[in-house]
Design an enzyme around this catalytic site. Structure first.
Site, PDB file in Angstrom:
ATOM      1  N   TYR A 291     -22.288 -41.274  13.314  1.00 36.33           N
ATOM      2  CA  TYR A 291     -23.647 -41.567  13.932  1.00 36.33           C
ATOM      3  C   TYR A 291     -24.438 -41.998  12.990  1.00 36.33           C
ATOM      4  O   TYR A 291     -24.833 -41.434  11.786  1.00 36.33           O
ATOM      5  CB  TYR A 291     -24.118 -40.521  14.655  1.00 36.33           C
ATOM      6  CG  TYR A 291     -25.341 -40.749  15.678  1.00 36.33           C
ATOM      7  CD1 TYR A 291     -25.393 -41.776  16.535  1.00 36.33           C
ATOM      8  CD2 TYR A 291     -26.527 -40.042  15.278  1.00 36.33           C
ATOM      9  CE1 TYR A 291     -26.611 -41.908  17.225  1.00 36.33           C
ATOM     10  CE2 TYR A 291     -27.589 -40.306  15.690  1.00 36.33           C
ATOM     11  CZ  TYR A 291     -27.572 -41.045  16.997  1.00 36.33           C
ATOM     12  OH  TYR A 291     -28.898 -41.245  17.752  1.00 36.33           O
TER      13      TYR A 291
ATOM     14  N   LYS B  76     -33.834 -35.752   8.345  1.00 33.21           N
ATOM     15  CA  LYS B  76     -33.629 -34.318   8.588  1.00 33.21           C
ATOM     16  C   LYS B  76     -34.276 -33.637   7.527  1.00 33.21           C
ATOM     17  O   LYS B  76     -35.647 -33.456   7.485  1.00 33.21           O
ATOM     18  CB  LYS B  76     -32.227 -34.170   8.657  1.00 33.21           C
ATOM     19  CG  LYS B  76     -31.751 -34.833  10.245  1.00 33.21           C
ATOM     20  CD  LYS B  76     -30.342 -34.549  10.721  1.00 33.21           C
ATOM     21  CE  LYS B  76     -30.371 -35.025  11.999  1.00 33.21           C
ATOM     22  NZ  LYS B  76     -29.212 -35.899  12.140  1.00 33.21           N
TER      23      LYS B  76
ATOM     24  N   ASP C   4     -24.843 -42.854   4.508  1.00 33.75           N
ATOM     25  CA  ASP C   4     -25.895 -42.254   5.497  1.00 33.75           C
ATOM     26  C   ASP C   4     -25.941 -40.728   4.961  1.00 33.75           C
ATOM     27  O   ASP C   4     -25.156 -39.977   5.608  1.00 33.75           O
ATOM     28  CB  ASP C   4     -25.316 -42.490   6.650  1.00 33.75           C
ATOM     29  CG  ASP C   4     -26.498 -41.896   7.785  1.00 33.75           C
ATOM     30  OD1 ASP C   4     -27.201 -40.878   7.522  1.00 33.75           O
ATOM     31  OD2 ASP C   4     -26.452 -42.143   8.971  1.00 33.75           O
TER      32      ASP C   4
HETATM   33  C1  LIG Z   1     -29.479 -37.507  13.000  1.00 27.41           C
HETATM   34  C2  LIG Z   1     -28.591 -38.419  12.069  1.00 27.41           C
HETATM   35  C3  LIG Z   1     -29.302 -40.008  12.123  1.00 27.41           C
HETATM   36  C4  LIG Z   1     -30.223 -40.372  13.053  1.00 27.41           C
HETATM   37  O1  LIG Z   1     -31.557 -39.886  12.536  1.00 27.41           O
HETATM   38  P1  LIG Z   1     -32.636 -39.873  13.712  1.00 27.41           P
HETATM   39  O2  LIG Z   1     -33.764 -38.960  12.906  1.00 27.41           O
HETATM   40  O3  LIG Z   1     -32.289 -38.716  15.062  1.00 27.41           O
HETATM   41  O4  LIG Z   1     -33.253 -41.123  14.308  1.00 27.41           O
HETATM   42  C5  LIG Z   1     -28.457 -40.788  11.501  1.00 27.41           C
HETATM   43  N1  LIG Z   1     -27.212 -40.576  10.747  1.00 27.41           N
HETATM   44  C6  LIG Z   1     -26.908 -39.268  10.690  1.00 27.41           C
HETATM   45  C7  LIG Z   1     -25.730 -38.870   9.949  1.00 27.41           C
HETATM   46  C8  LIG Z   1     -27.352 -38.145  11.570  1.00 27.41           C
HETATM   47  O5  LIG Z   1     -26.789 -37.053  11.545  1.00 27.41           O
END
Ligand SMILES: *Cc1c(COP(=O)(O)O)cnc(C)c1O
Length: 426
Positions: free
Chosen positions: A144, A267, A239
């Site tokens: 994601y 995060k 990511d």
């Molecule tokens: C949570 C998450 C996102 C998205 O971040 P948001 O602040 O919710 O937009 C993107 N990549 C990873 C790996 C994530 O866990």
């Protein structure tokens, strides 16, 4: 436990907010039942609107690595708020957080702050496209990268064909530029590169995946990815929205010993306020406006409250790196405890763990990619989730999510969690 007030708040919320929530996974769709409304939280505990106390294993989906309402973070935000909340002009604290982040993470010279992980990944891909002059990207099923159009793509008729959108509203045109591969399948990636020679700008990956449960890359896979990217002038985007400042000061790059070309954060870097960021070496970052031609902007980007929370958070993690080991130790303890209890229950299960990320899958084959993760028995997961919840343990309400341990959790909390599992009939 009684959840009456939560249920009534949810009923009202649904009248005014689609599905009653501002982010889908909060709605308990995967596990059934009404979501729990939080009133407040402190350390490792959530206190809900019905007065229940819950041990929290999601920590706001990762950001609150030091626990809820952590003193230094809260103090920093409160002090900053008194001086004004947003200016739309440069502030010194943006540079302070940038400098600290760059000093902690290997292989980056500059960083740009945005407001979410979604924005970070979206902008990182635009930058990669601008820098390489190429359009296509490869992403992995089950990873994601936020909810922007390019990432909401699934396999279509086969891994080597073009992706098709898996949300209405994502156009075929966008989907065509996102190619899908299976996690831990280097040969599949090589085939895609071959079939799209000279067209790939980037490969984006969760270096330790956390959005299909916790899935760890094999060494051969992650090293192979680095190698094929270098050979084909493709940028490797890690990511690290989940792994950044959680696996260690230097995140997954440091843990795996692999250098990426662009990194995405979110995060933890915001300390619980809305912050995302992307970073790379100077030659890539200087492609961004106003220095370079790739446009990217934000009215509230680098917001002083958000920066103050992030700075307090990263400062503490930088000063006390033993926190990372202590979290990994607690996670290992939890792993062993859950394993001990589940092994007596004569059901199929797998526990995946890396650092302070862990997930339980009710399946008999190892979970190494999205397909194997999706084989998990969701009925059993529901029973597990609700059973634990009834004992005051708040786990992620979906089998596709990793748990995130926080530093405020004590061994007594872990013992309580393991004991709760013991009493469940799964
Ligand atoms: C949570 C998450 C996102 C998205 O971040 P948001 O602040 O919710 O937009 C993107 N990549 C990873 C790996 C994530 O866990």
């Amino acid at each position: 436990m009684n959840y009456q007030r939560s249920s009534s708040l949810f009923a009202t919320a649904k009248k005014y907010i689609p599905g009653g929530v501002n982010s889908p996974v909060r709605a308990f769709k995967a596990v059934g039942g009404d979501p729990i409304f939080v009133k407040e939280a402190k350390g490792a505990y959530l206190y809900d609107e019905d007065g229940n106390k819950l041990i929290d294993y999601i920590a706001s989906w990762g950001p609150l690595i030091l626990g809820h309402a952590h003193g230094p973070v809260i103090d920093a935000v409160v002090e900053k708020a008194k001086k004004g909340t947003s200016f739309g002009m440069p502030t010194e604290i943006e540079t302070q957080l940038a400098q600290l982040a760059v000093s902690m993470v290997p292989n980056i010279d500059k960083i740009r702050f945005v407001n979410s992980g979604t924005e970070a990944c979206m902008s990182a891909v635009r930058l990669a496209r601008g820098f390489t002059g190429k359009d296509k990207i490869i992403k992995f099923a089950g990873c994601y990268h936020g909810h922007s159009d390019s990432f909401l793509i699934q396999a279509g008729s086969g891994a080597v064909t073009f992706g098709s959108p898996n949300s209405p509203g994502v156009t075929q045109g966008t989907a065509r530029d996102t190619l899908l591969a299976a996690y831990n399948d280097l040969e599949g990636v090589k085939a895609l590169i071959k079939a799209n020679k000279g067209e790939l700008a980037a490969i984006i990956i969760e270096p330790i995946a956390g959005n299909m449960g916790c899935v760890v890359p094999t060494t051969a896979f992650i090293e192979g990815l680095r190698e094929v990217c270098t050979q084909n002038d493709i940028l490797l985007i890690f990511d690290e929205v989940m792994t950044g400042f959680r696996l260690g000061r230097g995140g997954a790059q440091e843990a795996l010993g692999i250098d990426a070309d662009i990194l995405c954060f979110g995060k933890v870097i915001g300390g619980g306020l809305p912050v995302g960021a992307f970073a790379a070496r100077t030659e890539i970052m200087d492609y961004l406006a106003p220095q370079g031609p790739v446009y990217q902007a934000g009215t509230l980007s680098g917001n002083p409250l958000a920066m103050s929370a992030g700075l307090a958070m990263l400062t503490e993690l930088n000063d006390r790196p033993e926190i990372f080991q202590s979290l990994a130790d607690k996670t290992e303890y939890l792993h062993k405890g859950l394993d001990r209890v589940l092994s007596k229950k004569e059901i199929a299960y797998q526990i995946n763990r890396y650092g302070s990320m862990i997930s339980v899958h009710f399946t008999d084959s190892p979970v190494t990619d999205f397909t194997s993760s999706a084989k998990g028995n969701n009925e059993r997961f529901k029973a597990y989730f609700h059973g634990m919840l009834a004992k005051g343990i708040y786990l992620p309400p979906s089998a596709f999510e990793s748990y995130f341990l926080n530093d405020a959790l004590r061994y007594a909390d872990l013992d309580e969690t393991i004991k709760a599992l013991e009493s469940l009939n799964l």
